[in-house]
Motif scaffolding. Structure first.
Motif, PDB file in Angstrom:
ATOM      1  N   LEU B  88       0.869  -1.173   0.000  1.00 29.17           N
ATOM      2  CA  LEU B  88       0.000   0.000   0.000  1.00 29.17           C
ATOM      3  C   LEU B  88       0.910   1.229   0.000  1.00 29.17           C
ATOM      4  CD1 LEU B  88      -2.943   1.122   0.299  1.00 29.17           C
ATOM      5  CD2 LEU B  88      -2.509   1.162   2.774  1.00 29.17           C
ATOM      6  N   TYR B  89       0.722   2.114  -0.956  1.00 33.81           N
ATOM      7  CA  TYR B  89       1.531   3.319  -1.042  1.00 33.81           C
ATOM      8  C   TYR B  89       0.701   4.497  -0.545  1.00 33.81           C
ATOM      9  CZ  TYR B  89       5.042   0.607  -3.391  1.00 33.81           C
ATOM     10  OH  TYR B  89       6.014  -0.333  -3.656  1.00 33.81           O
ATOM     11  N   LEU B  90       1.211   5.116   0.499  1.00 35.25           N
ATOM     12  CA  LEU B  90       0.499   6.207   1.145  1.00 35.25           C
ATOM     13  C   LEU B  90       1.142   7.542   0.819  1.00 35.25           C
ATOM     14  CD1 LEU B  90       0.134   4.591   4.683  1.00 35.25           C
ATOM     15  CD2 LEU B  90      -1.705   4.945   3.037  1.00 35.25           C
ATOM     16  N   CYS B  91       0.294   8.524   0.600  1.00 38.06           N
ATOM     17  CA  CYS B  91       0.747   9.889   0.422  1.00 38.06           C
ATOM     18  C   CYS B  91       0.272  10.688   1.627  1.00 38.06           C
ATOM     19  CB  CYS B  91       0.172  10.476  -0.865  1.00 38.06           C
ATOM     20  SG  CYS B  91       0.561  12.208  -1.132  1.00 38.06           S
ATOM     21  N   ALA B  92       1.098  11.608   2.080  1.00 37.18           N
ATOM     22  CA  ALA B  92       0.735  12.460   3.217  1.00 37.18           C
ATOM     23  C   ALA B  92       1.126  13.892   2.896  1.00 37.18           C
ATOM     24  CB  ALA B  92       1.437  12.003   4.487  1.00 37.18           C
ATOM     25  N   SER B  93       0.330  14.840   3.360  1.00 37.12           N
ATOM     26  CA  SER B  93       0.682  16.238   3.148  1.00 37.12           C
ATOM     27  C   SER B  93       0.736  16.977   4.480  1.00 37.12           C
ATOM     28  CB  SER B  93      -0.306  16.921   2.190  1.00 37.12           C
ATOM     29  OG  SER B  93      -1.552  17.194   2.816  1.00 37.12           O
ATOM     30  N   SER B  94       1.498  18.057   4.493  1.00 39.68           N
ATOM     31  CA  SER B  94       1.559  18.927   5.662  1.00 39.68           C
ATOM     32  C   SER B  94       1.744  20.361   5.171  1.00 39.68           C
ATOM     33  CB  SER B  94       2.681  18.519   6.619  1.00 39.68           C
ATOM     34  OG  SER B  94       3.932  18.544   5.971  1.00 39.68           O
ATOM     35  N   LEU B  95       1.437  21.291   6.053  1.00 39.80           N
ATOM     36  CA  LEU B  95       1.550  22.698   5.671  1.00 39.80           C
ATOM     37  C   LEU B  95       2.948  23.031   5.171  1.00 39.80           C
ATOM     38  CD1 LEU B  95      -0.452  24.502   8.500  1.00 39.80           C
ATOM     39  CD2 LEU B  95      -0.896  24.688   6.044  1.00 39.80           C
ATOM     40  N   GLU B  96       3.924  22.647   5.971  1.00 41.94           N
ATOM     41  CA  GLU B  96       5.326  22.842   5.602  1.00 41.94           C
ATOM     42  C   GLU B  96       6.061  21.551   5.916  1.00 41.94           C
ATOM     43  OE1 GLU B  96       5.295  27.573   6.904  1.00 41.94           O
ATOM     44  OE2 GLU B  96       6.589  26.136   7.907  1.00 41.94           O
ATOM     45  N   GLY B  97       7.343  21.520   5.603  1.00 41.29           N
ATOM     46  CA  GLY B  97       8.105  20.303   5.865  1.00 41.29           C
ATOM     47  C   GLY B  97       8.910  20.381   7.128  1.00 41.29           C
ATOM     48  N   ALA B  98       8.337  20.941   8.188  1.00 50.11           N
ATOM     49  CA  ALA B  98       9.082  21.097   9.437  1.00 50.11           C
ATOM     50  C   ALA B  98       8.667  20.046  10.451  1.00 50.11           C
ATOM     51  CB  ALA B  98       8.845  22.492  10.013  1.00 50.11           C
ATOM     52  N   GLY B  99       9.548  19.789  11.407  1.00 52.98           N
ATOM     53  CA  GLY B  99       9.362  18.680  12.337  1.00 52.98           C
ATOM     54  C   GLY B  99       8.077  18.686  13.111  1.00 52.98           C
ATOM     55  N   ARG B 100       7.541  19.853  13.465  1.00 50.68           N
ATOM     56  CA  ARG B 100       6.359  19.880  14.308  1.00 50.68           C
ATOM     57  C   ARG B 100       5.066  19.830  13.527  1.00 50.68           C
ATOM     58  NH1 ARG B 100       7.589  23.611  19.615  1.00 50.68           N
ATOM     59  NH2 ARG B 100       9.325  22.333  20.356  1.00 50.68           N
ATOM     60  N   GLN B 101       5.156  19.837  12.221  1.00 47.75           N
ATOM     61  CA  GLN B 101       3.944  19.818  11.417  1.00 47.75           C
ATOM     62  C   GLN B 101       3.417  18.393  11.301  1.00 47.75           C
ATOM     63  OE1 GLN B 101       2.405  22.413   9.795  1.00 47.75           O
ATOM     64  NE2 GLN B 101       3.769  23.875  10.796  1.00 47.75           N
ATOM     65  N   PRO B 102       2.193  18.137  11.745  1.00 50.62           N
ATOM     66  CA  PRO B 102       1.642  16.792  11.585  1.00 50.62           C
ATOM     67  C   PRO B 102       1.345  16.511  10.115  1.00 50.62           C
ATOM     68  CG  PRO B 102      -0.044  18.284  12.399  1.00 50.62           C
ATOM     69  CD  PRO B 102       1.240  19.069  12.387  1.00 50.62           C
ATOM     70  N   GLN B 103       1.429  15.248   9.767  1.00 46.38           N
ATOM     71  CA  GLN B 103       1.133  14.842   8.401  1.00 46.38           C
ATOM     72  C   GLN B 103      -0.274  14.266   8.320  1.00 46.38           C
ATOM     73  OE1 GLN B 103       4.076  12.738   6.236  1.00 46.38           O
ATOM     74  NE2 GLN B 103       5.782  13.838   7.147  1.00 46.38           N
ATOM     75  N   HIS B 104      -0.942  14.516   7.198  1.00 44.54           N
ATOM     76  CA  HIS B 104      -2.305  14.048   6.957  1.00 44.54           C
ATOM     77  C   HIS B 104      -2.265  13.075   5.789  1.00 44.54           C
ATOM     78  CE1 HIS B 104      -3.935  17.237   9.596  1.00 44.54           C
ATOM     79  NE2 HIS B 104      -2.872  17.882   9.168  1.00 44.54           N
ATOM     80  N   PHE B 105      -2.813  11.906   5.995  1.00 46.96           N
ATOM     81  CA  PHE B 105      -2.656  10.818   5.035  1.00 46.96           C
ATOM     82  C   PHE B 105      -3.864  10.650   4.125  1.00 46.96           C
ATOM     83  CE2 PHE B 105       1.275   8.644   6.120  1.00 46.96           C
ATOM     84  CZ  PHE B 105       1.576   9.247   7.324  1.00 46.96           C
ATOM     85  N   GLY B 106      -3.582  10.154   2.918  1.00 44.80           N
ATOM     86  CA  GLY B 106      -4.632   9.736   2.010  1.00 44.80           C
ATOM     87  C   GLY B 106      -4.994   8.276   2.246  1.00 44.80           C
ATOM     88  N   ASP B 107      -5.913   7.761   1.432  1.00 38.65           N
ATOM     89  CA  ASP B 107      -6.357   6.372   1.575  1.00 38.65           C
ATOM     90  C   ASP B 107      -5.363   5.368   1.012  1.00 38.65           C
ATOM     91  OD1 ASP B 107      -9.772   7.341   0.983  1.00 38.65           O
ATOM     92  OD2 ASP B 107      -8.777   6.873   2.884  1.00 38.65           O
ATOM     93  N   GLY B 108      -4.444   5.857   0.182  1.00 44.96           N
ATOM     94  CA  GLY B 108      -3.437   4.967  -0.360  1.00 44.96           C
ATOM     95  C   GLY B 108      -3.795   4.371  -1.709  1.00 44.96           C
TER      96      GLY B 108
END
Lengths: 111, 114
Positions: B88-108
């Motif tokens: 399963l290949y998952l994509c995730a996005s975040s506001l920026e690429g910084a350590g404290r930014q949580p990532q939000h995942f797609g369904d894959g």
């Protein structure tokens, strides 16, 4: 190198019992720790993160740097808590927020 | 907001073929990450892009490549597919690429190699 270990693949408890999902990490720097949850037929979603120090759906997690642990706890489990839980670590800097995941723990809450 | 969207949902390929997976981040998110999740394991980091630049690369062979477009969507390409690429290949996005930014995942995207 960073590593996250979740020693239990499966944790089965009865409704109303306390729950503790274990997570240990190894990382030489200052980590950001997260718990993600995946309910049946749903996408992976953020449950909580240590920087927020908040309780979500009754779950809490405390970062223990001395023991390098970030265990997830809930005093009274509910059937709707049954899901797959992943502990994850990210570096606390601006060089990227890629996550290192543990292997996951499946929580089953029996009626 | 539809959240992170990935296409296709499922894909079946044979060994040696090439595949392209697509991801659209949450509106306003500038960072996209890709993960591979093999059955019974946690997701494993493949790539991260932020503002169209590669921010990080996991321990994957050169057969894996990715890019990010001006609209912040992203593609993951895998060449010379092997049976072990089934996952399963998952994509995730975040506001920026910084350590404290949580990532939000797609369904894959579930990729099966025959």
């Amino acid at each position: 190198a960073q590593r996250v270990t979740q020693p239990e693949k499966l944790l089965s408890v009865f409704k109303g019992a306390p729950v503790e999902l274990k997570c240990n990490y190894s990382y030489s720097g200052s980590p950001e720790l997260f718990w993600y949850v995946q309910y049946s037929r749903q996408r992976l979603q953020l449950l909580l993160r240590h920087i927020s120090r908040e309780s979500i759906k009754g779950f809490t997690a405390d970062l223990n740097k001395g023991e390098t642990s970030f265990h997830l706890k809930k005093p009274f489990a509910q059937e709707e808590d049954s899901a797959m839980y992943y502990c994850a670590l990210s570096r606390n800097n601006n060089a990227g927020n890629m996550l290192t995941f543990g292997g996951g723990t499946r929580l089953m809450v029996k009626p | 907001d539809a959240g992170v969207t990935q296409s296709p949902t499922h894909l079946i390929k044979t060994r040696g073929q090439q595949v392209t997976l697509r991801c659209s981040p949450i509106s306003g998110h500038k960072s996209v990450s890709w993960y591979q999740q093999v059955l019974g394991q946690g997701p494993q980091f493949i790539f991260q892009y932020y503002e169209k630049e590669e921010r990080g690369r996991g321990n994957f062979p050169d057969r894996f490549s990715a890019r990010q477009f001006p609209n912040y969507s992203s593609e993951l390409n895998v060449n010379a597919l092997l049976l072990g690429d089934s996952a399963l290949y998952l994509c995730a996005s975040s506001l920026e690429g910084a350590g404290r930014q949580p990532q939000h995942f797609g369904d894959g995207t579930r990729l099966s190699i025959l």
